[in-house]
Design an enzyme around this catalytic site. Sequence first.
Site, PDB file in Angstrom:
ATOM      1  N   CYS A  50     -53.390 -25.022  -2.774  1.00 31.88           N
ATOM      2  CA  CYS A  50     -53.929 -26.164  -2.015  1.00 31.88           C
ATOM      3  C   CYS A  50     -54.145 -27.362  -2.929  1.00 31.88           C
ATOM      4  O   CYS A  50     -54.773 -27.244  -3.974  1.00 31.88           O
ATOM      5  CB  CYS A  50     -55.252 -25.756  -1.368  1.00 31.88           C
ATOM      6  SG  CYS A  50     -56.175 -27.150  -0.700  1.00 31.88           S
ATOM      7  N   CYS A  53     -58.146 -28.105  -3.227  1.00 35.03           N
ATOM      8  CA  CYS A  53     -59.115 -27.170  -3.808  1.00 35.03           C
ATOM      9  C   CYS A  53     -59.511 -27.617  -5.224  1.00 35.03           C
ATOM     10  O   CYS A  53     -58.717 -28.240  -5.937  1.00 35.03           O
ATOM     11  CB  CYS A  53     -58.527 -25.756  -3.845  1.00 35.03           C
ATOM     12  SG  CYS A  53     -58.767 -24.840  -2.303  1.00 35.03           S
ATOM     13  N   HIS A 113     -62.174 -23.767   0.826  1.00 40.80           N
ATOM     14  CA  HIS A 113     -60.910 -23.986   1.527  1.00 40.80           C
ATOM     15  C   HIS A 113     -60.933 -23.425   2.949  1.00 40.80           C
ATOM     16  O   HIS A 113     -60.182 -23.858   3.813  1.00 40.80           O
ATOM     17  CB  HIS A 113     -59.786 -23.323   0.721  1.00 40.80           C
ATOM     18  CG  HIS A 113     -58.416 -23.542   1.276  1.00 40.80           C
ATOM     19  ND1 HIS A 113     -57.718 -24.718   1.070  1.00 40.80           N
ATOM     20  CD2 HIS A 113     -57.621 -22.753   2.048  1.00 40.80           C
ATOM     21  CE1 HIS A 113     -56.544 -24.623   1.692  1.00 40.80           C
ATOM     22  NE2 HIS A 113     -56.457 -23.460   2.289  1.00 40.80           N
ATOM     23  N   ASN A 153     -58.273 -36.024  10.755  1.00 39.32           N
ATOM     24  CA  ASN A 153     -57.302 -35.302  11.575  1.00 39.32           C
ATOM     25  C   ASN A 153     -57.586 -33.840  11.362  1.00 39.32           C
ATOM     26  O   ASN A 153     -57.505 -33.357  10.235  1.00 39.32           O
ATOM     27  CB  ASN A 153     -55.866 -35.565  11.108  1.00 39.32           C
ATOM     28  CG  ASN A 153     -55.406 -36.968  11.429  1.00 39.32           C
ATOM     29  OD1 ASN A 153     -55.735 -37.491  12.477  1.00 39.32           O
ATOM     30  ND2 ASN A 153     -54.668 -37.560  10.529  1.00 39.32           N
ATOM     31  N   SER A 161     -52.272 -32.181   7.466  1.00 38.39           N
ATOM     32  CA  SER A 161     -51.325 -31.544   6.556  1.00 38.39           C
ATOM     33  C   SER A 161     -51.917 -30.356   5.814  1.00 38.39           C
ATOM     34  O   SER A 161     -51.191 -29.613   5.179  1.00 38.39           O
ATOM     35  CB  SER A 161     -50.849 -32.583   5.540  1.00 38.39           C
ATOM     36  OG  SER A 161     -51.962 -33.116   4.850  1.00 38.39           O
ATOM     37  N   HIS A 164     -57.780 -27.449   4.408  1.00 40.35           N
ATOM     38  CA  HIS A 164     -58.977 -27.677   3.580  1.00 40.35           C
ATOM     39  C   HIS A 164     -59.798 -28.806   4.226  1.00 40.35           C
ATOM     40  O   HIS A 164     -59.252 -29.857   4.538  1.00 40.35           O
ATOM     41  CB  HIS A 164     -58.542 -28.061   2.163  1.00 40.35           C
ATOM     42  CG  HIS A 164     -59.658 -27.972   1.177  1.00 40.35           C
ATOM     43  ND1 HIS A 164     -59.695 -27.057   0.158  1.00 40.35           N
ATOM     44  CD2 HIS A 164     -60.819 -28.669   1.093  1.00 40.35           C
ATOM     45  CE1 HIS A 164     -60.812 -27.206  -0.523  1.00 40.35           C
ATOM     46  NE2 HIS A 164     -61.509 -28.183   0.027  1.00 40.35           N
ATOM     47  N   HIS A 166     -61.389 -31.976   5.120  1.00 38.09           N
ATOM     48  CA  HIS A 166     -61.314 -33.299   4.491  1.00 38.09           C
ATOM     49  C   HIS A 166     -61.146 -34.380   5.541  1.00 38.09           C
ATOM     50  O   HIS A 166     -60.841 -34.091   6.695  1.00 38.09           O
ATOM     51  CB  HIS A 166     -60.122 -33.361   3.531  1.00 38.09           C
ATOM     52  CG  HIS A 166     -58.779 -33.334   4.217  1.00 38.09           C
ATOM     53  ND1 HIS A 166     -58.229 -32.176   4.731  1.00 38.09           N
ATOM     54  CD2 HIS A 166     -57.900 -34.331   4.505  1.00 38.09           C
ATOM     55  CE1 HIS A 166     -57.050 -32.458   5.289  1.00 38.09           C
ATOM     56  NE2 HIS A 166     -56.836 -33.770   5.172  1.00 38.09           N
ATOM     57  N   GLN A 168     -60.071 -38.912   5.825  1.00 41.55           N
ATOM     58  CA  GLN A 168     -59.435 -40.022   5.123  1.00 41.55           C
ATOM     59  C   GLN A 168     -60.205 -41.313   5.369  1.00 41.55           C
ATOM     60  O   GLN A 168     -60.924 -41.435   6.366  1.00 41.55           O
ATOM     61  CB  GLN A 168     -58.006 -40.218   5.638  1.00 41.55           C
ATOM     62  CG  GLN A 168     -57.092 -39.039   5.402  1.00 41.55           C
ATOM     63  CD  GLN A 168     -55.638 -39.443   5.618  1.00 41.55           C
ATOM     64  OE1 GLN A 168     -55.177 -40.466   5.131  1.00 41.55           O
ATOM     65  NE2 GLN A 168     -54.911 -38.647   6.367  1.00 41.55           N
TER      66      GLN A 168
HETATM   67  P1  H2U Z   1     -54.227 -35.419   6.551  1.00 40.02           P
HETATM   68  O1  H2U Z   1     -55.658 -35.801   6.704  1.00 40.02           O
HETATM   69  O2  H2U Z   1     -53.403 -35.954   7.694  1.00 40.02           O
HETATM   70  O3  H2U Z   1     -54.048 -33.975   6.339  1.00 40.02           O
HETATM   71  O4  H2U Z   1     -53.711 -36.132   5.217  1.00 40.02           O
HETATM   72  C1  H2U Z   1     -54.099 -35.760   3.919  1.00 40.02           C
HETATM   73  C2  H2U Z   1     -53.806 -36.913   2.979  1.00 40.02           C
HETATM   74  O5  H2U Z   1     -53.772 -36.417   1.640  1.00 40.02           O
HETATM   75  C3  H2U Z   1     -52.472 -37.588   3.235  1.00 40.02           C
HETATM   76  O6  H2U Z   1     -52.728 -38.932   3.576  1.00 40.02           O
HETATM   77  C4  H2U Z   1     -52.863 -37.171   0.896  1.00 40.02           C
HETATM   78  C5  H2U Z   1     -51.742 -37.485   1.884  1.00 40.02           C
HETATM   79  O7  H2U Z   1     -51.133 -38.703   1.556  1.00 40.02           O
HETATM   80  N1  H2U Z   1     -52.424 -36.413  -0.267  1.00 40.02           N
HETATM   81  C6  H2U Z   1     -52.722 -36.877  -1.541  1.00 40.02           C
HETATM   82  O8  H2U Z   1     -53.303 -37.951  -1.672  1.00 40.02           O
HETATM   83  N2  H2U Z   1     -52.359 -36.132  -2.634  1.00 40.02           N
HETATM   84  C7  H2U Z   1     -51.666 -34.953  -2.564  1.00 40.02           C
HETATM   85  O9  H2U Z   1     -51.421 -34.332  -3.574  1.00 40.02           O
HETATM   86  C8  H2U Z   1     -51.206 -34.466  -1.253  1.00 40.02           C
HETATM   87  C9  H2U Z   1     -51.701 -35.197  -0.042  1.00 40.02           C
HETATM   88 ZN    ZN Z   2     -58.160 -25.874  -0.527  1.00 41.39          ZN
END
Ligand code: H2U
Ligand code: ZN
Length: 346
Positions: A50, A53, A113, A153, A161, A164, A166, A168
């Site tokens: 992940c 993590c 996670h 999301n 994606s 975990h 989180h 934005q």
């Molecule tokens: P979601 O909230 O839609 O899952 O998006 C996670 C964000 O994490 C996504 O905008 C970022 C992606 O650009 N990300 C990073 O900044 N670093 C990473 O190593 C993978 C994902």
């Molecule tokens: Zn994780």
Amino acid sequence: MIDLKEHPHRRLNPLTGEWVLVSPHRTKRPWQGQMEKVPRETREAYDPKCYLCPGNERAGGHRNPAYSGTFAFDNDFAALIPGTPSGHVAPHPLLQADGVSGLCRVICFSPRHDLTMAELSVEEIRGVVDTWTEQYMELNANPDIGYVQIFENRGEMMGCSNPHPHCQIWASSAIPNEIAKEAAAQEAYFQKNGRTLLADYLEFELSAGERLVSVNEHFAALVPWWAVWPFETMVVSRRAVAGLDELTWDERGGLADILKQLTTRYDNLFEVSFPYSGGFHQRPAAGSRDAWHFHAHYYPPLLRSATVRKFLVGYELLAFPQRDITPEAAALRLREVSDVHFKSKI
Ligand code: H2U
Ligand code: ZN
């Protein structure tokens, strides 16, 4: 007279000026879709693959610290970039473009996670509220930022994606469409009535009761009169504050508590980790502290089971959104489920 439980009708969203079509009679049609039981997700507390993590490497070579509470970092694939030129381009009056600068961050809610917001303790969610508040205050004070959007999301169905926990933050020089509509409506209402639109709306909902989901001393969660998504909700502060920066110590705790209650009820509805897109609508940097009323919107797609979801397609894309189950029926279902998370019962 129309019977809101029986007759097709449209309802107005006073925050945006837009209408939604409600067709309650259609809930009587037989449903032939599947009602399959979804296998329960199992995840480890730590996933070596992940990118969120603690201690793991992210894209672009950054390594996460061994964090123990929340953790915020600049998005490695940001949609907005600081210092973007602000120029205006218009080859024709009908073809307009503005440069937009800004920045994007990711906030991990917990090092665990395997948990979601609903499974964190109120104290842990309180830590997330504190981080949101710090981030909002920092970014809203940045002279290049016009508006700070904090959003989550949740679940693959909503394009998340990574499971975990989180959220934005996208902070932009430009004022986004939804914010422009809500700002205009709230300003106009405040000018006319000397109170915030949502203070008057909430006062009515607290007395009517039928669209409430849960209420504490500082916040209320409800299915708005104008909900588009089947189990759409709003979280509204009981005191008219414009943003996280104005919440008292106790009110931050009240927000953590209402989020725990709401997400738990969501998960319990179909005994699944309930997908949604949700986030806060707060005062834009140059917005009015008097007119803007702090709130969150939750837009979950699930309709009648863990797999049957609503799509905004066809008529809804071309004309206007439509729902079958009434907001009042949705609120009743959310009130009726337990506020103890189903996973904690075994
Ligand atoms: P979601 O909230 O839609 O899952 O998006 C996670 C964000 O994490 C996504 O905008 C970022 C992606 O650009 N990300 C990073 O900044 N670093 C990473 O190593 C993978 C994902
Ligand atoms: Zn994780």
